[in-house]
Each structure stands twice: as C-alpha cells, then as structure tokens.
Design an enzyme around this catalytic site. Structure first.
Site, PDB file in Angstrom:
ATOM      1  N   SER A 143       0.343  -1.333  -0.075  1.00 28.21           N
ATOM      2  CA  SER A 143      -0.250   0.143  -0.081  1.00 28.21           C
ATOM      3  C   SER A 143       0.726   1.465  -0.473  1.00 28.21           C
ATOM      4  O   SER A 143       0.623   1.700  -1.069  1.00 28.21           O
ATOM      5  CB  SER A 143      -0.737  -0.368   1.292  1.00 28.21           C
ATOM      6  OG  SER A 143      -1.751   1.598   1.123  1.00 28.21           O
TER       7      SER A 143
ATOM      8  N   HIS B 239      -3.022   7.239   1.845  1.00 30.02           N
ATOM      9  CA  HIS B 239      -2.854   6.080   2.178  1.00 30.02           C
ATOM     10  C   HIS B 239      -4.389   5.634   3.804  1.00 30.02           C
ATOM     11  O   HIS B 239      -5.056   4.965   3.196  1.00 30.02           O
ATOM     12  CB  HIS B 239      -1.784   5.397   3.246  1.00 30.02           C
ATOM     13  CG  HIS B 239      -1.758   4.116   3.994  1.00 30.02           C
ATOM     14  ND1 HIS B 239      -2.415   4.160   4.856  1.00 30.02           N
ATOM     15  CD2 HIS B 239      -2.182   3.260   3.154  1.00 30.02           C
ATOM     16  CE1 HIS B 239      -2.451   2.434   5.213  1.00 30.02           C
ATOM     17  NE2 HIS B 239      -2.003   2.124   4.192  1.00 30.02           N
TER      18      HIS B 239
END
Lengths: 254, 254
Positions: free
Chosen positions: A29, A52
């Site tokens: 990620s 994020h």
C-alpha cells in the site's frame, strides 16, 4: 514479527501491522502511495499517510503545516515538534473515543487520553457541545500544555482549543481534522490562525473532509517518525530544506 | 436534551448530539446535506449519512445496496434488515476498536462487540492478518449469525467474512467499507458477490475510499431508523418503491 517470512524487512510500513500478511499489505500500500506522493520531507511522510488513510491520492494537496519550532517555521516544524513530544512522553489527548481508539498503542510510551466525558456540567449549563466543554475543562486542569492535541471529529472542540491557545495554552503540537458541512473548515482555519500567531505547530487540512480516522493516522505518523529517530534511522533536527538537500546529495552518491 | 432551548425539536438529527449547540450543528448539517441528496427511500437516509460523515456530497453515488429480505431485493432491503436486527437486539460486531468506538451507545440495546483481539493464535500460526483471524475465530463461535457485521478498516476481514457467508453464516446485515489501495475495493466487491448469491443484505461502497468512521456512521443510521420505527415515526416493512409512492401521495395532499 513473524519468523515465517524472512523477506519482510524489519522496518515495516505500519506499526499496527504485526503479522506477515498485514505487513505485506501495508508495504504494498505504501509503495503505491509513494508513486504519487513525494518522499522528501517529514511533511511528505504525513502527506503519504493522509493519502493512505483516506484512500485518495489527491488528499495530499489538502494538508497544511503551520507554526514553528526552534529549527524554523518550515513545513516539517509540526512533525518535528510532534515527534519530539512523543519522544518526551507527552500526553496524546484526542477529542473523542474514536480518535483515541485509532491511535496506536505501539512504538511510544505516551499516555493516550480523550477529552469527551469531562466537563459535562459545563455542557449542561451552557448548552455548548460536550466535546467543546471537555476541551475547556481539561485545559483548566493544564492537560493541553505540552501535549499532542488531536481533534478528529468536533469543530467546536477545535474552536475551543484555539481559544485556549489564544489564552496562553501551548500544546506541543496540534492535529486537527474535523469533518463536515458546519464549521469544520472554519474551525481548522481558526487553528491555523492561532498556530501562525503564537507559533504553535499544527497539522490541519482544508475543505470539508477529514475525520477521526485521518486524525489518528496523522498522529500515528508522528509516533512512527519518533520511532525512526529512536532507532537511529532518522535525524530529527533538520529544516525541511536541509533534509531535501541531504537526500539529493545521497542520491547523487549512488 | 437541554431545557434552555425549546426551539430545538425533540426529533433531532444525530443520536450523538445531546446539547443544544450539538443538536443545532447536526440539524444545520443535515439540512445542507438534504439539499444535495434525495430524501425518498431508506437508502437515501444512508446516502445522506455517508455524505455527512465523509464531508463530500459526491460520496452518495459510491454506495451500493445488495441482498434481500422478506419484502424484496430493492435498495432499502439492507436498511430494513439492519434496523430489524437492531430492534431484535442483535449483536453489532465490528472489525476493529475504532469502528466500535464510533457506534453510538444511544437508541438501542444491542451489544457492541469487536472482533480484533480474538484469534491471535490463528494469526500467529498462519501469518494472516489479526482482523481476518479474529473474524474466523468469532465465526467459529457462531457470533456472526444474526448479527450486524461491520467491517470498517480491514479488507482481509471483509474477505474472511465473505468466506464465512459462503460457508453458511448468515449475518442479519453487513456494513463493509474498508479503505485503501490494496484489496479494499476488491474485498467489498467480494462482499457484494456473496450478498447477491446468498441474499445477505449488505451496504458497501465502490472505490478506494471508506473507513471506520464511515462504517460507524452507516451503522448508526441503521440504529436511527430503528429508533424511528420504535417511536412510531416510520413504517419499516415497505418496499422502496411503495415508500416513494406514499411520499408522493403525501406531498400531493398538502
């Protein structure tokens, strides 16, 4: 850290990720996020974390970094100040339970506290929101001086905190990201005003978005920066400009 | 409710708002939201709540309503099923602490539980995420059958829940809004697949955004709908189409 996968490096992307799969997801990620967000300054780390946390690449452009520390008033000032406060075991005081629940228990020895639940008499008497009353009550007890003050949900709590700062309270750092259509954006604008005027380091965002999840994520990045300093992986006392120059010199050496 | 302001109606916009100022903010905020989001079906109420929670008017278009109840498989099915479960004191089981913290304690008698913290042995043995392991562990104990299953943060928890549904578990309703760049969108797609296939009512969103705050807000709207039913302000057992037709007939009478 699981011993079943030696390929995962010890320096992992998320203090909350403690299993192999979770660390792989966190790493992947953050790799994706870093394709779209610069990775030069400490503020960039916070920008990455916001992207994020919000699942939105454009959110990086909505963050504001204000106030100053002894190094200067560059964009890294609130991150340096916040990480320094973590290293000095400052209290982390959130407005509501949800923001407190989102702040990691790992990588620091700060006390995590929440304001909500205090000042209920004041709220009852005045009709002001419970969170605003709770901030005023804790401020009366000196809780916010030297603390990391986190407001994730309640615009009125951010307004109350700004009033406290105007009246002399000095949090080590402020993270304020209330969300919504009524007073949220204005409450963060007000935090930036007192941050500029009194030099209190603050991380805020513009616009209507935000929330407790974001506030917790940004606070967790302060904790993560502090961990990196503690582990000797990061030098804290650099102006953003100097850090960028050093990064570039390092890149040139390779 | 504060007695100092009789102008505030007793039916207020947010179960978390208990002071005069908080109720005014909640009312003003929902008035703004209703300018931009339809107010016809129960799904519209959830759309409004998503916009309110995310501070983003366009978020309404990212929600999906799947599955069915005895009335049908219209967009209101997951809200009817969720509200019915609240009225029947179903457990509300969230993936992580932050989502649990965001679910109101007011207006219902459901037990609020969180999965995280269970199944740590399984996570250690397999390296799977702690939240995924916790879902599988609670499912083994039968916790998810008839419960309101809420996944706000962890894609792997949503995947695990989908596997449980495939293996026969039947939550009363699912709210799944994991956020992020790795597997989040795919995990909600997977929830929609099993929701369609096995008729399990589910509220999810498309895209990378989401989070625990959103999941808690949508769950709170299920609780709010249940409160309105309990107070006699709302008839629950109507298909969305019938509700819209009744609203229009009501408008025509005025």
């Amino acid at each position: 850290m699981s011993e079943s996968n030696g390929a995962i490096e010890e320096e992992y992307a998320d203090l909350g990720a403690t299993t192999t799969e979770a660390m792989e997801i966190a790493e992947t990620s953050m790799d994706i996020v870093r394709q779209f967000v610069p990775d030069e300054t400490l503020a960039d780390r916070v920008r990455q974390k916001s992207v994020h946390s919000m699942g939105d690449i454009e959110f990086q452009h909505l963050l504001e970094f204000t106030g100053r520390d002894e190094i200067g008033n560059d964009e890294d000032a609130p991150i340096r100040a916040g990480a320094r406060a973590v290293l000095e075991f400052a209290d982390i005081v959130t407005d509501i339970t949800m923001a407190k629940a989102g702040v990691t228990s790992r990588g620091h020895d700060c006390e995590r506290r929440k304001a909500i639940g205090h000042g209920s008499e004041l709220a009852k008497e005045t009709g002001m929101t419970r969170t605003a009353a709770s901030v005023l009550e804790l401020d009366k007890r000196g809780v916010y001086d030297g603390a990391i003050a986190v407001v994730g949900n309640a615009p009125t709590a951010a307004f109350a905190l700004a009033d406290c700062i105007e009246n002399g309270t000095r949090p080590a750092a402020v993270v304020a990201t209330p969300v919504g259509f009524v007073k949220a954006s204005e409450s963060r604008e007000r935090i930036r005003e007192v941050s500029d005027e009194y030099g209190v380091p603050a991380i805020t965002n513009v616009g209507r978005r935000g929330g407790s999840g974001l506030a917790a994520a940004l606070t967790n990045e302060l904790i993560h920066v502090a961990s990196d300093v503690r582990n000797g992986d990061l030098e804290l006392d650099l102006a953003a400009e100097t850090r960028v120059a050093q990064n570039e010199a390092g890149d040139a050496d390779r």
